[in-house]
Motif scaffolding. Sequence first.
Motif, PDB file in Angstrom:
ATOM      1  N   ALA A   1      33.161   4.719   3.738  1.00  0.00           N
ATOM      2  CA  ALA A   1      32.409   4.871   4.985  1.00  0.00           C
ATOM      3  C   ALA A   1      31.467   6.064   4.860  1.00  0.00           C
ATOM      4  CB  ALA A   1      33.343   5.045   6.172  1.00  0.00           C
ATOM      5  N   PRO A   2      30.320   5.904   4.189  1.00  0.00           N
ATOM      6  CA  PRO A   2      29.372   7.014   4.055  1.00  0.00           C
ATOM      7  C   PRO A   2      29.007   7.606   5.417  1.00  0.00           C
ATOM      8  CG  PRO A   2      28.725   5.179   2.664  1.00  0.00           C
ATOM      9  CD  PRO A   2      29.864   4.684   3.518  1.00  0.00           C
ATOM     10  N   GLY A   3      29.005   8.932   5.501  1.00  0.00           N
ATOM     11  CA  GLY A   3      28.696   9.602   6.759  1.00  0.00           C
ATOM     12  C   GLY A   3      29.835   9.614   7.761  1.00  0.00           C
ATOM     13  N   TRP A   4      31.040   9.329   7.307  1.00  0.00           N
ATOM     14  CA  TRP A   4      32.174   9.220   8.234  1.00  0.00           C
ATOM     15  C   TRP A   4      32.448  10.522   8.978  1.00  0.00           C
ATOM     16  CZ3 TRP A   4      36.363  12.395   7.694  1.00  0.00           C
ATOM     17  CH2 TRP A   4      36.564  12.993   6.445  1.00  0.00           C
ATOM     18  N   ARG A   5      32.131  11.665   8.368  1.00  0.00           N
ATOM     19  CA  ARG A   5      32.411  12.948   9.016  1.00  0.00           C
ATOM     20  C   ARG A   5      31.593  13.151  10.294  1.00  0.00           C
ATOM     21  NH1 ARG A   5      35.266  16.881   6.325  1.00  0.00           N
ATOM     22  NH2 ARG A   5      35.870  16.402   4.161  1.00  0.00           N
ATOM     23  N   GLU A   6      30.487  12.433  10.423  1.00  0.00           N
ATOM     24  CA  GLU A   6      29.674  12.539  11.639  1.00  0.00           C
ATOM     25  C   GLU A   6      30.318  11.823  12.823  1.00  0.00           C
ATOM     26  OE1 GLU A   6      25.898  10.976  10.621  1.00  0.00           O
ATOM     27  OE2 GLU A   6      25.535  12.402   8.967  1.00  0.00           O
ATOM     28  N   ARG A   7      31.272  10.937  12.533  1.00  0.00           N
ATOM     29  CA  ARG A   7      31.877  10.133  13.606  1.00  0.00           C
ATOM     30  C   ARG A   7      33.373  10.363  13.786  1.00  0.00           C
ATOM     31  NH1 ARG A   7      30.033   4.690  11.000  1.00  0.00           N
ATOM     32  NH2 ARG A   7      30.075   6.087   9.193  1.00  0.00           N
ATOM     33  N   TYR A   8      34.037  10.803  12.720  1.00  0.00           N
ATOM     34  CA  TYR A   8      35.495  10.944  12.779  1.00  0.00           C
ATOM     35  C   TYR A   8      35.907  12.306  12.241  1.00  0.00           C
ATOM     36  CZ  TYR A   8      34.473   5.979  12.827  1.00  0.00           C
ATOM     37  OH  TYR A   8      33.908   4.765  13.104  1.00  0.00           O
ATOM     38  N   GLN A   9      36.957  12.844  12.821  1.00  0.00           N
ATOM     39  CA  GLN A   9      37.460  14.147  12.430  1.00  0.00           C
ATOM     40  C   GLN A   9      38.695  14.000  11.554  1.00  0.00           C
ATOM     41  OE1 GLN A   9      36.104  17.185  13.073  1.00  0.00           O
ATOM     42  NE2 GLN A   9      34.388  16.116  14.040  1.00  0.00           N
ATOM     43  N   PRO A  10      38.813  14.811  10.491  1.00  0.00           N
ATOM     44  CA  PRO A  10      40.069  14.829   9.744  1.00  0.00           C
ATOM     45  C   PRO A  10      41.239  15.086  10.684  1.00  0.00           C
ATOM     46  CG  PRO A  10      38.389  16.074   8.573  1.00  0.00           C
ATOM     47  CD  PRO A  10      37.810  15.734   9.915  1.00  0.00           C
ATOM     48  N   ASN A  11      42.303  14.374  10.462  1.00  0.00           N
ATOM     49  CA  ASN A  11      43.525  14.448  11.268  1.00  0.00           C
ATOM     50  C   ASN A  11      43.472  13.568  12.513  1.00  0.00           C
ATOM     51  OD1 ASN A  11      46.149  15.680  10.991  1.00  0.00           O
ATOM     52  ND2 ASN A  11      45.770  16.685  12.938  1.00  0.00           N
ATOM     53  N   GLY A  12      42.286  13.031  12.848  1.00  0.00           N
ATOM     54  CA  GLY A  12      42.207  12.097  13.967  1.00  0.00           C
ATOM     55  C   GLY A  12      42.778  10.745  13.575  1.00  0.00           C
ATOM     56  N   TRP A  13      43.344  10.053  14.531  1.00  0.00           N
ATOM     57  CA  TRP A  13      43.947   8.745  14.267  1.00  0.00           C
ATOM     58  C   TRP A  13      42.926   7.646  14.507  1.00  0.00           C
ATOM     59  CZ3 TRP A  13      48.969   7.356  12.688  1.00  0.00           C
ATOM     60  CH2 TRP A  13      49.811   8.455  12.430  1.00  0.00           C
ATOM     61  N   VAL A  14      42.905   6.674  13.592  1.00  0.00           N
ATOM     62  CA  VAL A  14      41.968   5.552  13.683  1.00  0.00           C
ATOM     63  C   VAL A  14      42.685   4.256  13.309  1.00  0.00           C
ATOM     64  CG1 VAL A  14      39.909   6.941  13.187  1.00  0.00           C
ATOM     65  CG2 VAL A  14      41.201   5.905  11.296  1.00  0.00           C
ATOM     66  N   THR A  15      42.124   3.155  13.778  1.00  0.00           N
ATOM     67  CA  THR A  15      42.551   1.818  13.338  1.00  0.00           C
ATOM     68  C   THR A  15      41.407   1.215  12.554  1.00  0.00           C
ATOM     69  OG1 THR A  15      44.047   1.486  15.214  1.00  0.00           O
ATOM     70  CG2 THR A  15      43.270  -0.476  14.060  1.00  0.00           C
ATOM     71  N   VAL A  16      41.679   0.888  11.294  1.00  0.00           N
ATOM     72  CA  VAL A  16      40.660   0.372  10.381  1.00  0.00           C
ATOM     73  C   VAL A  16      40.911  -1.110  10.137  1.00  0.00           C
ATOM     74  CG1 VAL A  16      39.644   0.527   8.077  1.00  0.00           C
ATOM     75  CG2 VAL A  16      40.391   2.612   9.266  1.00  0.00           C
ATOM     76  N   THR A  17      39.886  -1.919  10.358  1.00  0.00           N
ATOM     77  CA  THR A  17      39.924  -3.343  10.027  1.00  0.00           C
ATOM     78  C   THR A  17      38.825  -3.620   9.018  1.00  0.00           C
ATOM     79  OG1 THR A  17      40.715  -3.905  12.251  1.00  0.00           O
ATOM     80  CG2 THR A  17      39.779  -5.692  10.928  1.00  0.00           C
ATOM     81  N   GLY A  18      39.176  -4.294   7.927  1.00  0.00           N
ATOM     82  CA  GLY A  18      38.162  -4.560   6.920  1.00  0.00           C
ATOM     83  C   GLY A  18      38.691  -5.347   5.742  1.00  0.00           C
ATOM     84  N   ASP A  19      37.875  -5.418   4.703  1.00  0.00           N
ATOM     85  CA  ASP A  19      38.180  -6.203   3.505  1.00  0.00           C
ATOM     86  C   ASP A  19      38.107  -5.299   2.279  1.00  0.00           C
ATOM     87  OD1 ASP A  19      37.948  -9.028   4.829  1.00  0.00           O
ATOM     88  OD2 ASP A  19      36.132  -7.954   5.406  1.00  0.00           O
ATOM     89  N   PHE A  20      38.874  -5.646   1.276  1.00  0.00           N
ATOM     90  CA  PHE A  20      38.833  -4.903   0.023  1.00  0.00           C
ATOM     91  C   PHE A  20      37.640  -5.342  -0.818  1.00  0.00           C
ATOM     92  CE2 PHE A  20      43.374  -4.364   0.988  1.00  0.00           C
ATOM     93  CZ  PHE A  20      43.499  -2.997   0.776  1.00  0.00           C
TER      94      PHE A  20
END
Length: 250
Positions: free
Chosen positions: A200-219
């Motif tokens: 997820a390039p640029g993920w730090r602009e949207r999510y904080q380390p230690n924050g909880w998220v639900t990820v849906t996706g494909d390998f």
Amino acid sequence: MRFKLVLSRVAQQQGIILLFVIAMATLWLAATGRLTLYIHQRYVVFTTGMAVVALVMASVSVIAQSRTHQHTHFAWWRRIAACVMICVVASMALLVPPTALTTTTATQRGINKGAAAQLSAEKLSHASLFAQRDYSRLTIKEWAGLLVQTHDSAFYRGKTVNLTGFVTPDTADAQIFYVSRFVVTCCAVDAQAVGVPVYAPGWRERYQPNGWVTVTGDFAAHPQQHRQQPIVVMPRSIMPTTQPKEPYEY
């Protein structure tokens, strides 16, 4: 004189008082459902029972000592030191809010560095499991085990994930974070961090380390053929969420 007598009695019974405080804190954590933040859930009943026994023993000991008390002279500094120690332990046990292990601990101990992911890989290595496993129900620990075992992109084709965990940065690749959990074998001291890499390039602009998220996706294979993480999750959605009641895996 009354103050000195109180200090003297506290100094004499500091062990009993500390036992009482720890037992009460343990029972409070059990009653509020947060004891599992510190120990494996299979030990909750045993630990709660031992706390009850300790509480009864401490109470009986206090009653017995009050009946047979003989005044003993303690140096004033020992009395004060005993009171301070009891206050510190009581504050830590009863006032510090219980929290789950964090990203800092995961970074320090390393993601997928311990035995948890390897054990998951061994568990899933049998041919029958590879052929028949319902992959939609795999946990973070189990996916981490598979990623340790094979980097064959063909194996992951068509397999999706829906995982909830906390965000841990990849220290080697700024475009990746791990959706992570701690695996507890006995207690929080031996907890091992496991995670699944999310591209997820640029993920730090949207999510904080230690924050909880639900990820849906494909390998898929890493777009840049990253050697350390050749297989990553290409997310279709990353939704911030709250920490679940059971933040650990077992």
